[in-house]
Design a protein around this motif. Structure first.
Motif, mmCIF file in Angstrom:
data_model
loop_
_atom_site.group_PDB
_atom_site.id
_atom_site.type_symbol
_atom_site.label_atom_id
_atom_site.label_comp_id
_atom_site.label_asym_id
_atom_site.label_seq_id
_atom_site.Cartn_x
_atom_site.Cartn_y
_atom_site.Cartn_z
ATOM 1 N N ALA A 84 0.777 -1.119 -0.118
ATOM 2 C CA ALA A 84 0.121 -0.065 0.165
ATOM 3 C C ALA A 84 0.875 1.166 -0.101
ATOM 4 N N LEU A 85 1.967 1.442 0.633
ATOM 5 C CA LEU A 85 2.869 2.417 0.730
ATOM 6 C C LEU A 85 3.493 2.661 -0.510
ATOM 7 N N LEU A 86 3.969 1.663 -1.226
ATOM 8 C CA LEU A 86 4.745 1.844 -2.597
ATOM 9 C C LEU A 86 3.209 2.245 -3.521
ATOM 10 N N VAL A 87 2.101 1.884 -3.312
ATOM 11 C CA VAL A 87 1.108 2.668 -4.095
ATOM 12 C C VAL A 87 0.921 4.161 -3.820
ATOM 13 N N ARG A 88 1.046 4.339 -2.580
ATOM 14 C CA ARG A 88 0.796 5.876 -2.335
ATOM 15 C C ARG A 88 2.017 6.668 -2.789
ATOM 16 N N LEU A 89 3.311 5.850 -2.789
ATOM 17 C CA LEU A 89 4.386 6.609 -3.119
ATOM 18 C C LEU A 89 4.321 6.796 -4.743
ATOM 19 N N ARG A 90 4.009 5.897 -5.586
ATOM 20 C CA ARG A 90 3.693 6.009 -6.800
ATOM 21 C C ARG A 90 2.774 7.332 -7.133
ATOM 22 N N ASP A 91 1.428 7.181 -6.234
ATOM 23 C CA ASP A 91 0.515 8.216 -6.496
ATOM 24 C C ASP A 91 1.247 9.619 -6.284
ATOM 25 N N LYS A 92 1.857 9.642 -5.242
ATOM 26 C CA LYS A 92 2.476 10.841 -4.693
ATOM 27 C C LYS A 92 3.293 11.515 -6.003
ATOM 28 N N LEU A 93 3.888 10.705 -6.717
ATOM 29 C CA LEU A 93 4.718 11.021 -7.844
ATOM 30 C C LEU A 93 3.898 11.306 -9.089
ATOM 31 N N GLU A 94 2.569 11.171 -8.920
ATOM 32 C CA GLU A 94 1.669 11.327 -10.190
ATOM 33 C C GLU A 94 1.992 10.497 -11.256
ATOM 34 N N LEU A 95 2.365 9.113 -11.109
ATOM 35 C CA LEU A 95 2.660 8.407 -11.848
ATOM 36 C C LEU A 95 1.331 7.225 -12.063
ATOM 37 N N THR A 96 1.215 6.663 -13.418
ATOM 38 C CA THR A 96 0.091 5.658 -13.461
ATOM 39 C C THR A 96 0.241 4.349 -12.844
ATOM 40 N N GLY A 97 -0.791 3.788 -12.361
ATOM 41 C CA GLY A 97 -0.756 2.421 -12.135
ATOM 42 C C GLY A 97 0.064 1.351 -12.732
#
Length: 181
Positions: A84-97
């Motif tokens: 979940a933290l890696l998903v949040r990090l990716r989202d924080k960087l505004e990257l796609t899934g």
């Protein structure tokens, strides 16, 4: 804990009750997925691991396999909070899934961890009680994202430990206590 891919998938599927605890702040209709690429093996995994606040066993199994100790082939059940933290990090960087996170290290068997410590000593950042051995840590980078930006985003989340290794080209992220180095 040494698990084969088949055993890992079977164990995750059989452990449905363990999957029942809710994910933090996951809205109905939301899906969480991670795409990772192991830089050592060039193996990629793109797995949906949570949907509508519930874990997806097959996706978890794929990520557990993808985050295994690439040196020994050993896998463990990775901390779901780390995923979940890696998903949040990716989202924080505004990257796609579907943006791949480059994995330098995920799970580390005790033997691998001891070997890395012996080769470089404690000054290399390889702890004797490493979060990697608990399935709670990753060393990562993301193509096209400056390392200092990745580091800053990880720090801003406050989700656990964050280590910055610019000379080696990665950021360490774990779900242990909040700290940084």
């Amino acid at each position: 804990m040494k698990l084969s891919r088949r055993g890992l998938i079977g164990g995750v599927l059989a452990g449905g009750a363990a999957l029942a605890f809710p994910l933090p702040a996951m809205a109905v209709g939301t899906e969480w997925r991670l795409a990772i690429r192991n830089v050592h093996t060039n193996e990629s995994v793109d797995a949906l691991f949570a949907r509508n606040g519930a874990f997806v066993p097959a996706g978890l199994a794929e990520l557990n396999h993808g985050l295994r100790d690439w040196r020994t082939g050993q896998a463990t059940i990775m901390d779901r909070r780390l995923l979940a933290l890696l998903v949040r990090l990716r989202d924080k960087l505004e990257l796609t899934g579907r943006t791949k996170i480059d994995l330098i290290s995920g799970y580390r068997s005790p033997a691998t961890n001891a070997s890395l410590r012996a080769k470089g000593g404690a000054h290399t950042g390889v702890g004797s009680q490493s979060q990697h051995m608990l399935g709670k840590a990753t060393d990562i980078k993301v193509a096209g994202v400056r390392l200092d930006r990745l580091h800053g985003a990880a720090l801003a989340l406050g989700g656990g430990g964050v280590g910055y290794y610019p000379r080696d080209g990665f950021v360490h992220v774990d779900t242990g206590r909040v700290r940084h180095w």
